[in-house]
Design an enzyme around this catalytic site. Structure first.
Site, mmCIF file in Angstrom:
data_model
loop_
_atom_site.group_PDB
_atom_site.id
_atom_site.type_symbol
_atom_site.label_atom_id
_atom_site.label_comp_id
_atom_site.label_asym_id
_atom_site.label_seq_id
_atom_site.Cartn_x
_atom_site.Cartn_y
_atom_site.Cartn_z
ATOM 1 N N VAL A 74 0.858 -1.187 0.000
ATOM 2 C CA VAL A 74 0.000 0.000 0.000
ATOM 3 C C VAL A 74 0.891 1.233 0.000
ATOM 4 O O VAL A 74 1.804 1.354 0.825
ATOM 5 C CB VAL A 74 -0.927 0.021 1.241
ATOM 6 C CG1 VAL A 74 -1.711 1.330 1.307
ATOM 7 C CG2 VAL A 74 -1.895 -1.164 1.208
ATOM 8 N N GLY A 119 4.454 4.156 2.826
ATOM 9 C CA GLY A 119 4.008 2.911 2.223
ATOM 10 C C GLY A 119 4.244 1.769 3.184
ATOM 11 O O GLY A 119 4.916 1.934 4.210
ATOM 12 N N LYS A 120 3.676 0.637 2.905
ATOM 13 C CA LYS A 120 3.930 -0.546 3.732
ATOM 14 C C LYS A 120 3.557 -1.775 2.936
ATOM 15 O O LYS A 120 2.711 -1.712 2.033
ATOM 16 C CB LYS A 120 3.084 -0.483 5.009
ATOM 17 C CG LYS A 120 3.646 -1.305 6.155
ATOM 18 C CD LYS A 120 4.776 -0.595 6.871
ATOM 19 C CE LYS A 120 5.330 -1.397 8.010
ATOM 20 N NZ LYS A 120 6.238 -0.585 8.854
ATOM 21 N N GLY A 121 4.199 -2.894 3.268
ATOM 22 C CA GLY A 121 3.892 -4.130 2.573
ATOM 23 C C GLY A 121 3.799 -5.280 3.555
ATOM 24 O O GLY A 121 4.269 -5.186 4.699
ATOM 25 N N ASP A 160 10.686 -5.021 8.346
ATOM 26 C CA ASP A 160 9.733 -4.860 9.445
ATOM 27 C C ASP A 160 9.677 -6.228 10.127
ATOM 28 O O ASP A 160 10.636 -7.004 10.013
ATOM 29 C CB ASP A 160 8.356 -4.397 8.919
ATOM 30 C CG ASP A 160 7.450 -3.898 10.033
ATOM 31 O OD1 ASP A 160 7.698 -2.810 10.566
ATOM 32 O OD2 ASP A 160 6.488 -4.596 10.405
#
Ligand code: NAD
Length: 430
Positions: A74, A119-121, A160
């Site tokens: 995202v 953003g992040k995944g 992460d």
């Protein structure tokens, strides 16, 4: 419209929404937007992620079977620069969680005032039962599926939960193979040998310590007399424990998913890390006693530092907190329904988007160094990190005092105002 996107605070009220990180993120966004008097259109832009991607990854397992893994990326905002944020591997990853984490990255980068969006995944998988080869194939396929949406000027992932420097090396290599040349700046948190930055592994923990130092000073305490309870003994919790114990704090308890260890005189963190490495667990450590992991979070202490996961301080347990300072090393450890309870107890909160911004700040330094092809000493990295964290802490606390809001809402207001200014200056295309 985003599926199930709340349009008013009423749609997330109640306990059902409490554990949905996206709703927690939106509840704070709503409060901050209202206090800022944000234009309705700008508020909508801040609320909705700019791009969301779901990929289904066929991966060959070691036993010859093919398994499909679902991954998300995202990109919440690119208003102030490329999207930036980690990728997590866990069985319970959800799109809503990734949306929340992506928006927190936008606010975090804006609080630190570094030129990135958010953003992040995530990939739904259980890394504890996957071999290194299987993890490598998942990572490479995830990168290949998304490669046209990644890049140093587009979206820059980082580690992460359950991803690390090796994962970043695989992403960097896969992206580079598609690009036809080596492109180190596509990810941060890489090994030093591949363009990583000195000081990156310690950065988030160091930032947590810097913020805690300021909070300690603000409350007129002395860090040599400060007890600390930490949840999570991974990158953030482990590094915070190491650096803070070296600086004079007394780490009296560490809480992990399989137990907790306590020593009123302070734990020997290096010995505890060696014990965990040898036995795989914190429990039965000779330098401390086993304690109940739920209860350990409510021990009397000056500092509580949750550094594991979301939703650990809730409406049901916040009244039991027994700390003066809450430094949020993890993202989203406190639910929005717990916020007023924490406030009513007079606890000084260093909110996640400030407390753990040391990680993305040194990621920014890594990106700058990769693009310059010129690498800094650890001393330079730590000094520049301290400058940014000091500015961020002072900006948030001054904002809170001048606007008479709590530190969390101050951090959101400061960040959202900065992103809103960027959006207004750029204008709406189309
Ligand atoms: P990590 O995987 O290195 O460590 C997490 C640790 O928490 C592990 O030791 C795990 O066993 C433990 N844990 C998991 N569930 C637990 C539970 N229920 N109770 C107690 N312990 C539990 O992950 P990390 O990188 O240290 O990230 C931790 C948190 O910090 C996450 O919320 C992450 O988003 C956030 N964060 C990380 C960074 C970074 O630079 N790594 C930066 C900013 C924020």
């Amino acid at each position: 419209m985003i599926e199930n996107a709340p349009t008013s605070p009423a749609s997330y009220a109640g306990t059902e929404g409490e554990f949905n990180p996206r709703l927690s993120a939106e509840a704070r966004l709503d409060t901050a937007a209202q206090l800022l008097g944000l234009d309705e259109g700008i508020e909508k832009i801040l609320r909705y992620p700019s791009r969301e991607m779901t990929v289904h990854l066929p991966v060959l397992l070691d036993d010859g079977r093919i398994e499909i893994f679902t991954g998300y990326r995202v990109q919440h905002s690119i208003a102030r620069g490329p999207a930036k944020g980690g990728i997590r591997y866990a069985p319970d990853v959800t799109l809503d969680e990734v949306r929340a984490l992506a928006s927190w990255m936008t606010w975090k980068c804006a609080v630190a005032d570094i030129p990135f969006g958010g953003g992040k995944g995530g990939v739904i998988c259980d890394p504890t039962i996957l071999s290194p080869g299987e993890l490598e194939r998942i990572t490479r396929r995830y990168t290949a599926e998304l490669h046209e949406f990644l890049g140093p000027d587009v979206d820059v992932p980082a580690p992460d939960m359950n991803t690390d420097a090796q994962t970043m090396a695989w992403i960097m290599d896969t992206y580079s193979m598609h690009a036809g040349h080596t492109q180190t700046a596509v990810v941060t948190g890489k090994p030093l040998e591949l363009g990583g930055s000195r000081g990156r592994p310690e950065a988030t923990g160091r930032g947590c310590m810097i913020c805690t130092d300021f909070a300690v000073k603000k409350l007129g305490l002395d860090r040599n007399n400060c007890r600390v309870v930490i949840q999570g003994f991974g990158n953030v919790g482990g590094m915070s424990a190491k650096l803070m114990s070296q600086a004079g704090y007394k780490i009296i308890a560490i809480v992990e998913y399989d137990g907790a260890v306590y020593n009123a005189k302070g734990l020997d963190i290096a010995a505890l890390a060696a014990h965990r490495k040898k036995t795989g667990s914190l429990t039965d450590f000779a330098g401390g006693e086993n304690v109940d992991r739920e209860e350990a979070m409510f021990l009397e202490t000056e500092v509580l530092l949750p550094a594991a996961k979301e939703n650990v301080i809730t409406a049901a347990n916040a009244s039991r907190l027994n700390c003066r300072i809450l430094t949020e090393g993890a993202n989203g450890p406190t639910t929005y329904l717990a916020d007023p309870i924490v406030d009513s107890k007079g606890i000084f909160v260093v909110p996640d988007i400030l407390a753990n911004s040391g990680g993305v700040t040194v990621s920014y330094f890594e990106w700058v160094q990769d693009r310059q092809g010129y690498f800094w000493s650890e001393k330079d990295v730590n000094q520049k990190l301290a400058e940014i964290m000091t500015n961020a802490f002072e900006s948030v606390v001054n904002y809170a005092e001048s606007h008479k809001v709590n530190n969390r809402i101050a951090a959101y207001m400061l960040a959202m105002d900065r992103v809103a200014q960027a959006i207004k200056l750029r204008g709406i295309y189309g």
